[in-house]
Design an enzyme around this catalytic site. Structure first.
Site, mmCIF file in Angstrom:
data_model
loop_
_atom_site.group_PDB
_atom_site.id
_atom_site.type_symbol
_atom_site.label_atom_id
_atom_site.label_comp_id
_atom_site.label_asym_id
_atom_site.label_seq_id
_atom_site.Cartn_x
_atom_site.Cartn_y
_atom_site.Cartn_z
ATOM 1 C CG ASP A 280 -18.775 0.196 86.698
ATOM 2 O OD1 ASP A 280 -17.773 0.878 86.392
ATOM 3 O OD2 ASP A 280 -19.866 0.310 86.133
ATOM 4 C CG ASP B 43 -19.852 3.865 80.205
ATOM 5 O OD1 ASP B 43 -19.826 2.619 80.246
ATOM 6 O OD2 ASP B 43 -19.907 4.576 81.229
#
Ligand code: GLA
Length: 727
Positions: free
Chosen positions: A473, A543
């Site tokens: 990430d 997301d």
């Protein structure tokens, strides 16, 4: 028989007419032809000894049609060379449009005129060397042809062979021209966090449109893909489309320009904003690869060309592509509240529905109880995991699943042991505040010691634990991009070196752990491009996991990138926008990509588990088709009804997904016409539910494509699917 004979004879004539090498040089006219199965790209040297673009489009069948090129135009306010479609214009002489290369010499000279020197053909690669008229500043342009994929890759290497440093102020990978004229339309992808890859289309007008990232990574805000269609007339199946993709995960820029003399061109490469890359004598700078293609079969074929190319030539498993596993990810279920018992319980439930890879997300390390602390301290939190990671990994493996782990290696929280020990490792200017994003700073990966530290940490983690998968990430963008440890003249190299060192860590990690797989995530789809995709098996799309929003994000994503890499989770409702959709709808949306589950399984009912098990089973029976097959976007948002069809490459299977947003006035859903089937073949229908209206059990390809299928999609957020198996 006669037809076969004639086709073979035609081929023989064609081959003798121009040979069959993908790269050819016609010495008498000083022309090169780069040829794929369906396209030709032609360039030549003109009377000024400069490299000039000639043609890019549908395959030309006769080399003899091509004549020597000449620079065009020229008058008081525009020079010949400025008006000519140059393949790699330097900023020098009378040139006013976006250049590919701009430099300042040690003396302060800011003028660069590149002339042809030599070339070399190495199989499917053409290298052309250019040099400035005065300075020994060389550029090698590399063109790689992928004949079976209808893709050409451009890359340039800029080399300072003078005896003094040179500052490169703009270094572009190359330029793509469409035939001169107006009336073109640009398609591109834009967005934001939780709203990535939104497809935009607009007319190209005189002037310039810039698409870019200044954020240090690819960004959610724009993605380095473009398509240009002629007369704005292309649709999914028809029309001439030129398209390109840049393989770079740092600051990038596309300048889409229509010049006053009706040239339409896209220059792409490193963003020249805050660039200033110093090359000492003997040093070189390589630009990112810029991939381009052409089709006369619309946006649908554009996407299919790219998907096929990515699977065969870009992704790490390109030598022997295999499907992605169904994964479970704990993030939306537990957030930071992870521990061995809780994760084991989720793993047991995930295993029951057919999950193959269990991924533990954020929260497992250091003092990571929320997003204020812990990044940088990549050792397991033994309060949460008293048996280390081994306890959980053994349990996951015992359930027949592989284990994956979330990491965010480039980041550090000021509240961490790493930062307390090495505050200088964060990117910063010594005399400026350090802006935090999500309470974190970025480690200066451009520094080799930081890079090696990160490699060491990850290598240890993967060596000591049975980790099959990392979710990598990056949860903020660059600010105050200082690098105080190197002289000021070198500091701007951070934009390039940082990304190359990220690539280097991943490359070394994969070399040491060949079975390790990686997902690229940056707060969702912030790092999705062909540079990172050479190194990772999949990407986190967004997301935003709300299923209806996802249809739109996925549709944009699919313009450029393969379904195989597009991670799509089934999560809980109500979700984003306060919206709730059925579990079936959420599964069907996620099954358009690489399926994952991110719901809190502790809240599921027995019926939910039963449905999920069925859906995962269905997905496994079609995933090769979805992930490796041909995508046909049959109806697209914002249409009320949306439909995607995936057809396997061998023609044995196709699957159709249909979604409806909101029925109004009792209107029935329109028929959906399939594509890419064999009209003469018979297909057996495998229904998901009773929503498919009265059709036979077996239907011909011609019926499916012309009469179409009708679904009873009523109310809001209705969805269905049908699988077609060729008899
Ligand atoms: C980012 C990712 C999420 C999750 C969180 C964890 O936002 O995109 O999927 O991993 O970080 O902090």
């Amino acid at each position: 028989m006669l037809r076969i004979y004639m086709a073979a004879a035609g081929l023989a004539i064609m081959l003798t007419a121009h040979g069959n090498a993908a790269v050819r040089y016609l010495a008498p006219t000083k022309i090169w032809i780069l040829e794929t199965d369906r396209t030709s790209y032609v360039l030549g040297i003109n009377e000024l000894n400069e490299l000039q673009h000639v043609y890019f489009g549908k395959k030309l069948l006769r080399d003899a049609d091509l004549v020597a090129v000449r620079a065009t135009g020229g008058y008081a306010f525009e020079s010949k060379e400025g008006m000519t479609p140059e393949e790699y214009p330097g900023w020098g002489g009378m040139r006013y449009f976006e250049p590919c290369l701009k430099v300042t010499t040690a003396k302060g000279t800011r003028d660069l005129v590149l002339k042809y020197v030599s070339h070399e053909i190495r199989g499917d690669v053409l290298d052309i060397r250019l040099k400035d008229i005065r300075y020994d500043l060389g550029v090698t342009l590399s063109y790689q042809v992928f004949p079976g994929y209808d893709i050409i890759r451009k890359q340039s290497r800029i080399e300072n062979r003078t005896s003094a440093p040179i500052v490169v102020e703009s270094a572009q990978s190359g330029v793509w021209y469409v035939p001169a004229g107006g009336g073109y339309r640009l398609s591109y992808l834009t967005g934001r966090w939780a709203g990535e890859t939104q497809l935009m289309r607009e007319p190209i007008q005189p002037g310039k449109k810039v698409l870019e990232s200044r954020r240090g990574n690819t960004s959610h805000q724009a993605n380095p893909w473009f398509a240009i269609d002629a007369q704005g007339a292309a649709d999914e199946e028809h029309g001439r489309v030129w398209f390109g993709l840049l393989g770079w995960s740092g600051n990038w820029k596309f300048s889409v320009e229509q010049t006053p003399n009706q040239q339409v061109r896209v220059i792409g490469g490193y963003n020249d904003f805050d660039f200033g890359y110093q090359l000492k004598p003997g040093e070189a700078l390589e630009t990112p690869p810029f991939y381009g293609g052409f089709t006369d079969q619309g946006f649908g074929e554009t996407s299919r060309i790219l998907h096929r190319f990515e699977r065969a030539e870009i992704l790490p498993d390109r030598a022997s592509p295999h499907p992605r596993p169904v994964l479970y990810n704990s993030w939306e279920a537990t957030e930071f509240a992870v521990n061995e018992a809780g994760q084991t319980e989720l793993a047991q439930k995930a295993a029951k529905i057919g999950v193959e890879l269990f991924v533990m997300d954020d929260g497992w390390f250091g003092q990571r109880n929320d997003d204020h602390a812990g990044l940088g301290d990549w050792f397991v939190n033994t309060r949460k995991f008293p048996n280390g990671l081994k306890g959980l990994i053994d349990a996951v493996n015992g359930l027949g699943m592989k284990f994956g782990l979330w990491v965010e290696p480039e980041m550090v929280n000021p509240n961490s042991d790493l930062y307390r020990a090495h505050p200088d490792w964060a990117i910063h200017f010594e005399d400026r505040p350090r802006t935090e994003g999500r309470n974190q700073l970025i480690l200066n990966m451009a520094r080799d010691d930081v890079r090696d530290h990160i490699f060491g940490v990850l290598d240890k983690l993967v060596s000591e634990n049975n980790i099959a998968f990392l979710k990598w990430d990056m949860n903020r963008h660059f600010t105050e991009p200082g690098w105080p440890e190197v002289p000021p003249a070198e500091q701007k190299k951070i934009w390039v070196k940082y990304v190359n060192n990220v690539y280097d860590v991943i490359d070394r990690l994969r070399a040491r752990h060949p079975k390790l797989e990686i997902e690229s995530c940056s707060g969702g789809g912030g790092r999705v491009d062909l540079g990172i995709m050479r190194r990772v098996d999949e990407v986190w799309t967004s997301d935003n996991t709300e299923a209806f929003d996802r249809l739109r994000i996925q549709e944009g994503f699919s313009q450029a990138y393969a379904a195989k890499v597009m991670m799509a989770w089934v999560t809980d409702v109500p979700n984003m926008n306060g919206r709730s959709t059925s579990l079936k709808y959420r599964f069907l949306v996620a099954m358009n990509g690489s399926l994952g589950i991110g719901a809190n399984l502790n809240h599921w009912s027995n019926e939910d588990f039963a449905l999920a098990k069925n859906m995962v089973g269905l997905y496994k029976s079609i995933r090769a088709t979805v992930q490796q097959g041909r995508l046909y976007r049959l109806r697209m948002p914002p249409d009320d009804v949306m439909a995607n069809e995936y057809a396997s490459n061998d023609g044995a299977q196709a699957v159709l997904f249909a979604f409806r947003h909101s029925q109004q006035l009792g209107e029935p859903a329109p028929p959906i016409y399939l594509r890419g089937l064999d009209p003469n073949a018979t297909y057996r229908l495998r229904r998901l539910d009773g929503l498919l209206l009265d059709h036979g059990e077996e239907l011909s390809g011609s019926y499916l494509m012309n009469q179409g299928l009708r679904f009873n999609l009523s109310g809001d957020f209705a969805a269905s699917a049908v699988v077609l198996e060729r008899e």
